[in-house]
Scaffold this active site. Sequence first.
Site, PDB file in Angstrom:
ATOM      1  CB  SER A 376      60.541   8.061  11.169  1.00 23.35           C
ATOM      2  OG  SER A 376      60.854   7.130  10.708  1.00 23.35           O
ATOM      3  CG  ASP A 640      57.073   3.139  16.486  1.00 16.93           C
ATOM      4  OD1 ASP A 640      56.932   2.730  14.935  1.00 16.93           O
ATOM      5  OD2 ASP A 640      57.060   4.105  16.386  1.00 16.93           O
ATOM      6  CG  HIS A 666      56.181   5.225  13.024  1.00 16.78           C
ATOM      7  ND1 HIS A 666      57.436   5.200  13.291  1.00 16.78           N
ATOM      8  CD2 HIS A 666      57.391   5.513  11.653  1.00 16.78           C
ATOM      9  CE1 HIS A 666      58.620   5.277  13.446  1.00 16.78           C
ATOM     10  NE2 HIS A 666      58.334   5.842  11.877  1.00 16.78           N
TER      11      HIS A 666
END
Length: 699
Positions: A376, A640, A666
């Site tokens: 991320s 995601d 994710h």
Amino acid sequence: MVGGRPANGFKPIPKDYKPLNLDEDTHVFDNRIDHFNDFNKNTFEQNYWFNSDNYKPGGPSFLMLGGESRQNNFWTAVPDLEWAKLASQQNAIMFNLEHRYYGESNPTPDMSTANLKYLSSRQALADAAAFIKAMNTDSRFNLTDNVKWVTFGGSYSGSLAVWMRELYPELVYAAVGSSAPVNAVVDFYQYLDGIQATLTSYNPLCASDLSAGLAQSKFTQMVGGRPANGFKPIPKDYKPLNLDEDTQVFDNRIDHFNDFNKNTFEQNYWFNSDNYKPGGPSFLMLGGESRQNNFWTVVPDLEWAKLASQQNAIMFNLEHRYYGESNPTPDMSTANLRYLSSRQALADAAAFIKAMNTDSRFNLTDNVKWVTFGGSYSGSLAVWMRELYPELVYAAVGSSAPVNAVVDFYQYLDGIQATLTSYNRLCASDLSAGLAQVSELVKTSDGQKQINKAFNLCDDWSTYSPDDITYFWQNTIGVYSQIIQTSGINNGEFRNVQSVENACAFHLRKSSTPLKNLQDVVFWFRTLQFDGGSCVYNNYTDYIQNLQQTVLDEDVSDARAWLYQCCTEFGFFQSTDADATKFWGNVMDVNFNTQQCAQIFGPTITNASIYNNVKKTNTHYGGASKFRGTRVITPNGSWDPWNTLGLLTPSKNNQVVPVPMTGTCHCEDMYMSGESDPQSLVDGRNLIATTLNEWLNPA
């Protein structure tokens, strides 16, 4: 609790105590409202109780001073109380005097701030002095000349008891002040130190378990798309072993871009050299927007740990500045947050790498190949390290890394919708219908009452401000964002409990309405977040005030830090603007998010500055279209909602290698493998390992 005071006071009367003959026992003494103003002759009725059963001429008078709670005849009527036993032994009469402004002893008709000017410990002590003088001459008691008064009390009233002896020695012969705090202090942090010490002295495991539980039950709101436990969460049930021994500290510069500022801060890091062999690479996991511990360096089944084993690599994990315990400044005031940026964080990592290269503990070889990892936001940092510091970083793996900054990120909710639709179209359409039902119902007072009940709202919808209403939508839609963003991760409850499949199971029920299905998903999710039984609080003002806190407090501090980065660098504000409106409704525009920046951090952050800073971020790093890094691997899952901001297109020279994985979420590739892994995830991990091996060990 207010000011450390339980609701029933510091020396509570038992809940099951039922006063007998209370009306007959309760007496009233006319005391002065202001003992220190001779021109104010006004009085008030102050309640008191007495018991003369034990009294014999020549015996003392015992006075129990009321504290910060209502009194009754408990202290004078129950013979087994310790002071009652003492009274029996000493042939004493017992009095109990209620404190002004508590219970029914009210000097003023209300509790306005202006009227509370008569509330103080000094006035209370003067009340007791006047009471003693009056009782000494009261014919009902026939107290002897020079009767010895002994004051009693507990907690605050214990302080009053000993202060009576100190300030009125001519009236009070002795005092017993139980648990009496006679030192005043503003920041009484030692109170909680004492709670911890008591638990630890009883059982250290009890104390450590409580601390672990508190770490799990923190600020639960999504902020800037960030779940409360971060974008690449450490499992809730992970219990660090040997954390104190494993945690290392590196002195990094507070400001890397000001040569005149030589100040440093302590930045936490962890390492594991078990796999390292001379000539092997160094793997660096970059911490993101949440606290770190030794999870990433000690769990051998994590994907990067397997890669480290294959490549004989040493592993490091570096906590991000302003998150966890790596704090460059003593608080989180807006002025101090000027040192919080991705650029400073990258410079932190560069300085760290240089220091580790020469650290004699590790004996890294010359020209050691560093590979940065992250997921991320920290995945973005990983690939930006390779882009901006190619002389230090040989390669990078940035999982689910959003490299495009954008203010109005309505595509995020487009992604949530797409995931639900790809799983089951009926699930998606039922959710959309449920949201539409809420939008219609809240247009009428009867409908609002239905929503109050359906969602167990703490406050009636009719009292909601426009911001409260939008905050309701943010929290409701945020349930689906959090479920889908992490659904499938082989990490705690995410894969098998908090999953798309289980959420959609509610929406696929044929015997229920879309509204009921939506309601049940929200309640189910809240149950997983520790508070399913409580009412739903959608107070926008309280939300803002929480994030305005500048003290260093893990849960709020991390959320505040991330929102600051969104306001000053990235945007990433999820909205129902543009085509997202069709599915979610026009309920949450980007201005709802951008207004929070000024409300929380002050007027220097404006709409114009937000858009300008996002533009600067894309110019500095190049975004996806002008990314300049090489030897970069970028895994992304089709489920995601962040993937639209990632590096999805391979470079012509195969130096940017996207790894698309269908049906994954994710950062899913970063965690442990499992039997239920989709084939795309298995293939993606193999491609990451193969590509990295080719780069680290060229033929």
